[in-house]
Design a protein around this motif. Structure first.
Motif, PDB file in Angstrom:
ATOM      1  N   VAL A 270     -36.977   6.475 -16.608  1.00  0.00           N
ATOM      2  CA  VAL A 270     -35.610   6.488 -16.083  1.00  0.00           C
ATOM      3  C   VAL A 270     -35.286   7.837 -15.449  1.00  0.00           C
ATOM      4  N   GLY A 271     -35.650   8.921 -16.130  1.00  0.00           N
ATOM      5  CA  GLY A 271     -35.364  10.253 -15.601  1.00  0.00           C
ATOM      6  C   GLY A 271     -36.076  10.518 -14.290  1.00  0.00           C
ATOM      7  N   SER A 272     -37.341  10.115 -14.195  1.00  0.00           N
ATOM      8  CA  SER A 272     -38.120  10.355 -12.978  1.00  0.00           C
ATOM      9  C   SER A 272     -37.602   9.524 -11.812  1.00  0.00           C
ATOM     10  N   LEU A 273     -37.408   8.216 -12.041  1.00  0.00           N
ATOM     11  CA  LEU A 273     -36.914   7.347 -10.970  1.00  0.00           C
ATOM     12  C   LEU A 273     -35.507   7.753 -10.540  1.00  0.00           C
ATOM     13  N   GLY A 274     -34.650   8.042 -11.523  1.00  0.00           N
ATOM     14  CA  GLY A 274     -33.295   8.457 -11.192  1.00  0.00           C
ATOM     15  C   GLY A 274     -33.269   9.733 -10.379  1.00  0.00           C
ATOM     16  N   PHE A 275     -34.129  10.680 -10.738  1.00  0.00           N
ATOM     17  CA  PHE A 275     -34.188  11.954 -10.009  1.00  0.00           C
ATOM     18  C   PHE A 275     -34.630  11.735  -8.566  1.00  0.00           C
ATOM     19  N   PHE A 276     -35.725  11.027  -8.354  1.00  0.00           N
ATOM     20  CA  PHE A 276     -36.250  10.858  -6.996  1.00  0.00           C
ATOM     21  C   PHE A 276     -35.358   9.943  -6.158  1.00  0.00           C
ATOM     22  N   ASN A 277     -34.804   8.896  -6.743  1.00  0.00           N
ATOM     23  CA  ASN A 277     -33.913   8.007  -5.989  1.00  0.00           C
ATOM     24  C   ASN A 277     -32.684   8.743  -5.482  1.00  0.00           C
ATOM     25  N   ASN A 278     -32.024   9.468  -6.379  1.00  0.00           N
ATOM     26  CA  ASN A 278     -30.797  10.170  -5.987  1.00  0.00           C
ATOM     27  C   ASN A 278     -31.085  11.362  -5.087  1.00  0.00           C
ATOM     28  N   LEU A 279     -32.222  12.027  -5.305  1.00  0.00           N
ATOM     29  CA  LEU A 279     -32.594  13.126  -4.410  1.00  0.00           C
ATOM     30  C   LEU A 279     -32.858  12.605  -3.010  1.00  0.00           C
ATOM     31  N   LEU A 280     -33.517  11.452  -2.913  1.00  0.00           N
ATOM     32  CA  LEU A 280     -33.774  10.847  -1.607  1.00  0.00           C
ATOM     33  C   LEU A 280     -32.477  10.503  -0.892  1.00  0.00           C
ATOM     34  N   VAL A 281     -31.509  10.006  -1.637  1.00  0.00           N
ATOM     35  CA  VAL A 281     -30.204   9.687  -1.040  1.00  0.00           C
ATOM     36  C   VAL A 281     -29.571  10.940  -0.446  1.00  0.00           C
ATOM     37  N   LEU A 282     -29.613  12.031  -1.171  1.00  0.00           N
ATOM     38  CA  LEU A 282     -29.024  13.287  -0.686  1.00  0.00           C
ATOM     39  C   LEU A 282     -29.780  13.810   0.524  1.00  0.00           C
ATOM     40  N   VAL A 283     -31.102  13.660   0.537  1.00  0.00           N
ATOM     41  CA  VAL A 283     -31.898  14.087   1.695  1.00  0.00           C
ATOM     42  C   VAL A 283     -31.514  13.283   2.931  1.00  0.00           C
ATOM     43  N   LEU A 284     -31.364  11.964   2.769  1.00  0.00           N
ATOM     44  CA  LEU A 284     -30.951  11.123   3.900  1.00  0.00           C
ATOM     45  C   LEU A 284     -29.576  11.528   4.400  1.00  0.00           C
ATOM     46  N   PHE A 285     -28.667  11.785   3.491  1.00  0.00           N
ATOM     47  CA  PHE A 285     -27.306  12.148   3.873  1.00  0.00           C
ATOM     48  C   PHE A 285     -27.287  13.464   4.649  1.00  0.00           C
ATOM     49  N   CYS A 286     -28.117  14.400   4.223  1.00  0.00           N
ATOM     50  CA  CYS A 286     -28.160  15.703   4.902  1.00  0.00           C
ATOM     51  C   CYS A 286     -28.878  15.633   6.241  1.00  0.00           C
ATOM     52  N   ASN A 287     -29.873  14.767   6.364  1.00  0.00           N
ATOM     53  CA  ASN A 287     -30.692  14.728   7.576  1.00  0.00           C
ATOM     54  C   ASN A 287     -30.078  13.915   8.707  1.00  0.00           C
ATOM     55  N   TYR A 288     -29.272  12.899   8.367  1.00  0.00           N
ATOM     56  CA  TYR A 288     -28.791  11.983   9.396  1.00  0.00           C
ATOM     57  C   TYR A 288     -27.264  12.008   9.470  1.00  0.00           C
ATOM     58  N   LYS A 289     -26.796  12.488  10.597  1.00  0.00           N
ATOM     59  CA  LYS A 289     -25.358  12.658  10.792  1.00  0.00           C
ATOM     60  C   LYS A 289     -24.613  11.332  10.764  1.00  0.00           C
ATOM     61  N   ILE A 290     -25.297  10.260  11.150  1.00  0.00           N
ATOM     62  CA  ILE A 290     -24.657   8.948  11.183  1.00  0.00           C
ATOM     63  C   ILE A 290     -24.142   8.525   9.810  1.00  0.00           C
ATOM     64  N   LEU A 291     -24.737   9.055   8.745  1.00  0.00           N
ATOM     65  CA  LEU A 291     -24.366   8.672   7.387  1.00  0.00           C
ATOM     66  C   LEU A 291     -23.161   9.429   6.853  1.00  0.00           C
ATOM     67  N   ARG A 292     -22.718  10.448   7.570  1.00  0.00           N
ATOM     68  CA  ARG A 292     -21.674  11.320   7.034  1.00  0.00           C
ATOM     69  C   ARG A 292     -20.279  10.780   7.318  1.00  0.00           C
ATOM     70  N   SER A 293     -20.011   9.612   6.753  1.00  0.00           N
ATOM     71  CA  SER A 293     -18.689   9.002   6.846  1.00  0.00           C
ATOM     72  C   SER A 293     -17.972   9.185   5.512  1.00  0.00           C
ATOM     73  N   PRO A 294     -16.652   9.042   5.481  1.00  0.00           N
ATOM     74  CA  PRO A 294     -15.913   9.244   4.226  1.00  0.00           C
ATOM     75  C   PRO A 294     -16.376   8.348   3.093  1.00  0.00           C
ATOM     76  N   ILE A 295     -16.626   7.067   3.367  1.00  0.00           N
ATOM     77  CA  ILE A 295     -17.019   6.175   2.285  1.00  0.00           C
ATOM     78  C   ILE A 295     -18.405   6.526   1.757  1.00  0.00           C
TER      79      ILE A 295
END
Length: 396
Positions: free
Chosen positions: A48-73
């Motif tokens: 759980v700790g490993s999957l949770g860490f990599f899944n959520n880290l990947l989400v943050l990487v996507l959010f930082c890399n792609y401007k299209i994702l930076r909406s309020p919701i």
């Protein structure tokens, strides 16, 4: 297989370390977890700790890399990922290490700290899910066009989630209940087993305001969306009907996973607080605890990777591309609300509010940038089909 003992002298039996090594619900005659039980818990926490860490880290990487994702919701989704990531970094490793040794390892102060941060981040995640559902409800069924270039509401929602969570997790540090070992003594949380009036009042308030209330908001908001879709089910068919079914399935999955992760923990806490001493054994209490921690894995999958924008950005990241090839930045400008009441249209035509003055160029653009002319006799049908399109696109 026996776990080595590194416990300090327990001449001071009031310390959390000593309580953790012999902690039992009730009278103290209940056997602790076996070495095999501790090992199974450690393996589950490691996964759980490993999957949770990599899944959520990947989400943050996507959010930082792609401007299209930076909406309020999506900013609200990032708040959930950050809180879940903090659980994986600051909480799960310590309970994993404790399970491998069969006892708590970092002392009384560490137990209090662990109980506080896990309660805080878990509550932030729960409240953020409720705020997210309310924001989607307002966006889809609101009476005004939602401007997704305005981040004020999103930041306000994030601030509310953290302040609200702090208000309910700080009191045990100052005497309204307390943080201590739970289950077999390898994790720490709120003091569920004490049945004095002060502790009982806190447990009841925590259950009502940090579990039941967020769940009620989630059910109400998504329920209203489903009712709106149900109202148009009689006139939709083909692609629109498929979208309707997709939204229904996603909402059901959201609610079931929420209940699966958090309801057993809440019920266990209430039984431990109000039930007979010894009714909840250490082996039984550890299951709801690890289920609650598994929410760090489910949340990014349900709320992020089932979202078309995030999925396309994820594919673009795998291909080392600068951006998703089939998505449109129009999705990040303005959204169109669901309107279940047909408007009066001059010259036998009706125009829907649009996210942009540019014509849509793809199916996804049509979901976020609708400018449609419908014959007067077909206004209701056309409008309702677009409503389903919008719900399917934005939920998530």
């Amino acid at each position: 297989m026996a776990f080595p003992s590194f416990s300090p002298s327990c001449s001071d039996s009031s310390t959390v370390t000593c309580k953790a090594s012999s902690y039992q619900y009730g009278t103290g005659d209940t056997e602790n977890l076996s070495s095999t039980g501790h090992l199974l818990v450690a393996v589950f926490l490691g996964i759980v700790g490993s999957l949770g860490f990599f899944n959520n880290l990947l989400v943050l990487v996507l959010f930082c890399n792609y401007k299209i994702l930076r909406s309020p919701i999506n900013l609200l989704l990032m708040n959930i990922s950050i809180s879940d990531l903090m659980v994986c970094i600051l909480g799960t490793p310590f309970s994993f290490a404790a399970s491998t040794q069969g006892r708590w390892l970092i002392g009384e102060a560490g137990c209090i700290w662990y109980g506080f941060i896990n309660s805080l981040f878990g509550t932030v995640s729960l409240v953020s899910l409720a705020v997210l559902s309310y924001e989607r409800y307002c966006t889809m069924l609101g009476s005004t066009e939602a401007d997704v270039t305005n981040y004020k509401k999103a930041w306000m929602g994030i601030l509310v989630s953290w302040v609200y969570s702090l208000c309910w997790t700080i009191p045990p540090l100052f005497g309204w209940s307390s943080y201590g070992p739970e289950g077999p003594g390898t994790t720490c949380s709120v003091n569920w087993h004490s049945q004095d009036a002060v502790n009982t009042s806190y447990i009841v308030c925590l259950f009502v305001f940090c579990l039941a209330l967020p769940f009620a908001v989630i059910v109400y908001c998504y329920g209203k969306l489903l009712v709106a879709i149900k109202q148009i089910s009689g006139v939709t068919k083909g692609t629109a009907r498929n979208r309707e079914q997709r939204v229904l399935v996603m909402v059901i999955v959201m609610v079931i996973c929420f209940l699966l992760c958090w309801l057993p923990y809440g019920i266990m806490a209430l039984i431990a607080t109000f039930g007979k001493p010894g009714l909840i054994t250490p082996s039984a209490s550890i299951i709801p605890s690890v289920l609650a921690k598994s929410s760090t894995v489910y949340n990014p999958i349900i709320y992020i990777f089932l979202n078309k924008q995030f999925y396309r950005c994820f594919i673009a990241l795998l291909r080392c591309s600068d951006g998703p090839q089939t998505s449109s930045n129009k999705c990040s400008s303005k959204t169109t609300k669901i309107c279940l009441t047909p408007r009066k249209a001059p010259n036998n035509n009706i125009a829907f509010n649009a996210a942009s003055t540019k014509p849509p160029t793809s199916e996804e653009d049509k979901a976020s940038n609708i400018v449609t002319d419908c014959p007067l006799h077909g206004v209701v049908d056309c409008q309702k089909e677009h409503a389903v399109t919008l719900v399917a696109h934005y939920t998530p």
